[in-house]
Write an enzyme that holds these catalytic residues in place. Sequence first.
Site, mmCIF file in Angstrom:
data_model
loop_
_atom_site.group_PDB
_atom_site.id
_atom_site.type_symbol
_atom_site.label_atom_id
_atom_site.label_comp_id
_atom_site.label_asym_id
_atom_site.label_seq_id
_atom_site.Cartn_x
_atom_site.Cartn_y
_atom_site.Cartn_z
ATOM 1 N N ASN A 1 0.464 10.903 -6.397
ATOM 2 C CA ASN A 1 0.841 12.212 -7.073
ATOM 3 C C ASN A 1 1.772 11.995 -8.382
ATOM 4 O O ASN A 1 1.268 11.709 -9.639
ATOM 5 C CB ASN A 1 1.161 13.394 -6.224
ATOM 6 N N ASP A 2 3.056 11.810 -7.929
ATOM 7 C CA ASP A 2 4.081 11.519 -9.174
ATOM 8 C C ASP A 2 4.054 10.408 -9.869
ATOM 9 O O ASP A 2 4.095 10.541 -11.094
ATOM 10 C CB ASP A 2 5.384 11.609 -8.480
ATOM 11 N N VAL A 3 3.275 9.193 -9.367
ATOM 12 C CA VAL A 3 3.051 8.034 -10.212
ATOM 13 C C VAL A 3 1.901 8.136 -11.290
ATOM 14 O O VAL A 3 1.828 7.368 -11.928
ATOM 15 C CB VAL A 3 2.860 6.871 -9.129
ATOM 16 N N VAL A 4 1.206 9.309 -11.113
ATOM 17 C CA VAL A 4 0.204 9.323 -12.129
ATOM 18 C C VAL A 4 0.223 10.875 -12.832
ATOM 19 O O VAL A 4 -0.641 11.109 -13.654
ATOM 20 C CB VAL A 4 -1.307 9.615 -11.505
#
Lengths: 129, 465
Positions: free
Chosen positions: B391-394
């Site tokens: 989630n956060d990494v994209v």
Amino acid sequence: MDASLLAWLMVVLVLGSVIGYFVVWGVTPALHTPLMAVTNAISGIVVVAAILVAGPAIVGPESCTTLACTQATGLGFWQWAARVFGFLAVALCAVNIFGGFAITARMLAMYKPRSTPAANPERKAERKA
Amino acid sequence: MNLLGPDLTLMLGLLAGVLCVVGLQGLSHPTTARRGNLCAMLGVGLAVVLALLHPSVQAYGWVLAGLAVGAAVGIPLARRTPLTALPQLVAMFHSLVGLAAGLVAVGMFMRHDVLDVLQTKETLEMGVGAAIGLITLTGSVLAALKLQGVVSGTPWRWVGRHWLNLGLAVGLVLMCAVFVATHSGWALALICLLALVLGVTVVAPIGGADMPVVVSMLNSYSGWAAAATGFMLEQPLLVLVGALVGVSGAILSYVMCHAMQRSFVSVILGGFGSAGTEAAAVGTTDGGKAPQLAGVEDVAYRLSEAERVIVVPGYGMAVAQAQHAVKSLMVTLGERHVEVLFAIHPVAGRMPGHMNVLLAEADIPYDMVLELDDVNPRFAEADVVLILGANDVVNPAAQTHKGSPIYGMPVLEAWHAKQVYVVKRSHRPGYAGVDNPLFTMDNCALVLGDAKDVVEKIGTALKAA
């Protein structure tokens, strides 16, 4: 040279850190987990210290020469306690060394390239063409 | 036994150290990594032999028994532990080195206190060794329990925890000073006690998703603990190897922090996901638009039409143990001559390189797995991007929303692809509590469900297509 042993050990510490800095930056991120496992196994080298704590003979009062020694009470007890602590430390470090290297080997055995190494140059040639 | 003189012992010790360095050097590429591991093994083995040949060592029965017990416990542990439990196993191994360093320090004190007059230098080294070792012990045990799920992974925060930690640290330094001044066993006992408590209070406020940093940090501590025992016993080899491990852990912590765009201090103080950052996250959503949903058949259809597919695995894949399902989907796509690549963000998972190990376990070739900088230019050419529990990494907000807590964090630019599918268990945001504008983009759809389940169904649907 007249520098104390402590100073020499500081030299080793600093140079070791510098070597570590350059070597570890060269490690590919894909192998960061095996890196952690192998450094963990290597840090089991504390076993050397543990052996030197567990290993020495128990010295009886008759062989005492220093003043502090002859004044001491419970001479044998504390030496035995040190030996037991050393033994435990040896066992813990050995878990680390054997377990750490074994888990690293297990992980590294899983990393495989896409095809056999012989086929790779071909593939590259294909792409260029 | 004194077969080797001190000079030869020192030289052979140097050789052992060099073997360890060469071993780490081998990890620069997967093809040389196994040889590197072997080198490091030889180095540590040589160090053990040298220690056994040390003139003062006489109680061979005890020492060999200790080694045998360790081998009997360690080898089956390494063989049988499932790879999903790897982060906790590594954390637990760190605790053992910490405890061993603590035992060495106290053992040294007990022996030398009765036999010789302790010197100031020795007491200082014992105090520092015991402190670092025992902080590593309780910190690692707590980290392992959090990773195992025995203890909740959510951060424990209490009012004044920074003051408590500061107080404990100051107390620790004071007790070291008292110990050096008085050589009292009680002072050493208090150092041990304070260090044990400090290990817990430092790790407790740090959340589960920050564990890559914590595990690397404890890796580093275990190295410095080894170096401290080297000073205590005047063994240059231990100092050298301890420094190597200490620096390695520190670099890994730095890499993890950098990939999260956060300072090491802020991770250790445990500020993420707190009320302040959630408030800052408001306003990053695209006018409250609802994300599109897709079924597995839609995904299978798009995949069957695709030429290039990129899979982005995240912690959700590890939780669902979906790596083998991913591998069989990869094989099915390969049969259809679809090019498949894997994109890994440095902080995906619970320890550095976690996703790489899981994919390697599922027999996915390492040269199909790309790092952030190598894969980002390729997203624009991709027909389909399949995001599994990341989630956060994209999150594009990291590049576009200055107010976002993750602004500036390097991310995988999945949104450049023609179509993005995000396999998620629910609508809930990532651990950072930040909304993800990617989910409401026109070229993105969510597939709700367990990663393993969904990937298996996609594979079945694709075969039928």
